[in-house]
Design an enzyme around this catalytic site. Structure first.
Site, PDB file in Angstrom:
ATOM      1  N   LEU A  19       5.007 -12.595  15.497  1.00 55.19           N
ATOM      2  CA  LEU A  19       4.467 -13.653  16.334  1.00 55.19           C
ATOM      3  C   LEU A  19       2.982 -13.757  16.022  1.00 55.19           C
ATOM      4  CD1 LEU A  19       6.105 -12.925  19.836  1.00 55.19           C
ATOM      5  CD2 LEU A  19       6.724 -14.718  18.211  1.00 55.19           C
ATOM      6  N   ASP A  20       2.448 -14.979  16.045  1.00 53.58           N
ATOM      7  CA  ASP A  20       1.019 -15.158  15.794  1.00 53.58           C
ATOM      8  C   ASP A  20       0.206 -14.340  16.786  1.00 53.58           C
ATOM      9  OD1 ASP A  20       1.732 -16.949  13.830  1.00 53.58           O
ATOM     10  OD2 ASP A  20       1.437 -18.710  15.116  1.00 53.58           O
ATOM     11  N   LYS A  21      -1.004 -14.023  16.415  1.00 50.66           N
ATOM     12  CA  LYS A  21      -1.866 -13.198  17.254  1.00 50.66           C
ATOM     13  C   LYS A  21      -2.022 -13.770  18.654  1.00 50.66           C
ATOM     14  CE  LYS A  21      -6.519 -11.152  17.356  1.00 50.66           C
ATOM     15  NZ  LYS A  21      -7.814 -11.004  16.630  1.00 50.66           N
ATOM     16  N   THR A  35       0.081 -15.777  20.199  1.00 49.14           N
ATOM     17  CA  THR A  35       1.369 -16.109  20.794  1.00 49.14           C
ATOM     18  C   THR A  35       1.914 -14.923  21.578  1.00 49.14           C
ATOM     19  OG1 THR A  35       1.902 -17.681  19.031  1.00 49.14           O
ATOM     20  CG2 THR A  35       3.744 -16.829  20.314  1.00 49.14           C
ATOM     21  N   HIS A  58       3.377 -20.608  11.336  1.00 52.38           N
ATOM     22  CA  HIS A  58       2.870 -21.444  12.432  1.00 52.38           C
ATOM     23  C   HIS A  58       3.788 -22.644  12.690  1.00 52.38           C
ATOM     24  CE1 HIS A  58      -0.670 -19.079  12.729  1.00 52.38           C
ATOM     25  NE2 HIS A  58      -1.339 -19.603  11.728  1.00 52.38           N
TER      26      HIS A  58
END
Length: 294
Positions: free
Chosen positions: A106-108, A110, A239
């Protein structure tokens, strides 16, 4: 797992010390096997049958671990990082000693569901592009998300690099125009929208500097309406959720993953909290197929 293994290896794998330290514990009589004090640190035991105790405490052996984490924002989905705290740093030592890793990322910024395990086979099954395991997200979006967007996502949208996404299922759960109460069929969805807005009150309205040095409000590019949505995708491009909404002229302000295949985020877990999977959850993951049926 091999039926038998060395006693010191079993204890070492569970984080009870180095092999030399465990040798000392055994020499001191702190370890018993089936009620008898162990004398040989290299003795072969069957962890499934033999009863091992350390200082009177029964040791339960396992060689795999499965963790359901509610990933918080600001933490990276990695096993190690030189700058940021990782999701592994959130776990207890008796779990990290088993060398777990996040299944996907997961993105930082998110939040949400992240499975962490040391089961490479299960990880491969869940991440394989051939499986198309669905991932479900809830997001706060700057813009009035409507039926045109639902249709566009269902057909697949073209990202900034020309890639056309697989069909994705988009649902609008709640909306809020400026200075009005949120509209929603479910009160809980309206509450989630407001809670998400509290987390990012200024994110969409940060000042940006234009090429000629003047400042403008980033929010001016988007509708003042905020939409709370649920989106299910069947792939995992970089993303992707954010880029999909950018493709239809909107901006994701807050993003949380709530499901991966049959596994759902536990609502009792606050960001940063975790628990191990239940037997039922683990079985559903192992039996999961592309159509989502067991």
């Amino acid at each position: 797992m091999k039926a038998t293994m060395r006693l010191d290896k079993m204890l070492g794998n569970l984080g009870y010390g180095t092999r030399s330290a465990i040798k000392v514990l055994i020499k001191q009589g702190a370890v018993t096997v089936n009620g008898t004090k162990a004398k040989d640190h290299g003795m072969q035991i069957n962890p499934s049958i033999d009863v091992v105790t350390l200082d009177g405490e029964t040791i339960h052996y396992r060689d795999t671990v499965y963790v359901l984490l509610h990933k918080p924002a600001g933490v990276v989905s990695a096993t190690e990082d030189n700058r940021d705290r990782t999701v592994i740093d959130l776990l207890d030592e008796d779990v990290t000693v088993m060398s777990p890793f996040p299944v996907g990322r997961l993105d930082k910024d998110t939040e949400g569901l992240l499975l962490i395990t040391n089961d490479g086979k299960l990880s491969h099954e869940l991440l394989s592009p051939r499986k198309h395991v669905p991932k479900t997200y809830r997001a706060l979006v700057a813009g009035d998300v409507g039926e045109d967007d639902v249709s566009a996502f269902l057909q697949g949208v073209t990202l900034d690099d020309g890639y056309v996404t697989m069909p994705a299922q988009l649902r609008v759960l709640s909306k809020k125009a400026k200075d009005t109460a949120p509209t929603s069929a479910q009160e809980s969805d309206a509450e989630e929208l407001l809670a998400a807005m509290e987390l990012v009150p200024d994110k969409a309205e940060a000042q940006v500097v234009t090429a000629d040095g003047e400042t403008s409000q980033e929010a001016n590019r988007y509708s003042s309406t905020r939409s709370w949505i649920e989106l299910q995708i069947h792939e995992g491009k970089f993303h992707q959720v954010k880029r999909m909404f950018e493709a239809v002229g909107k901006k994701v302000l807050y993003l949380r993953r709530v499901a991966m295949g049959p596994l759902r985020l536990d609502p009792s877990l606050a960001p940063g909290e975790w628990r191990e999977l239940t037997e039922e959850e683990l079985e559903s993951l192992r039996n999961y197929r592309k159509d989502g049926k067991e």
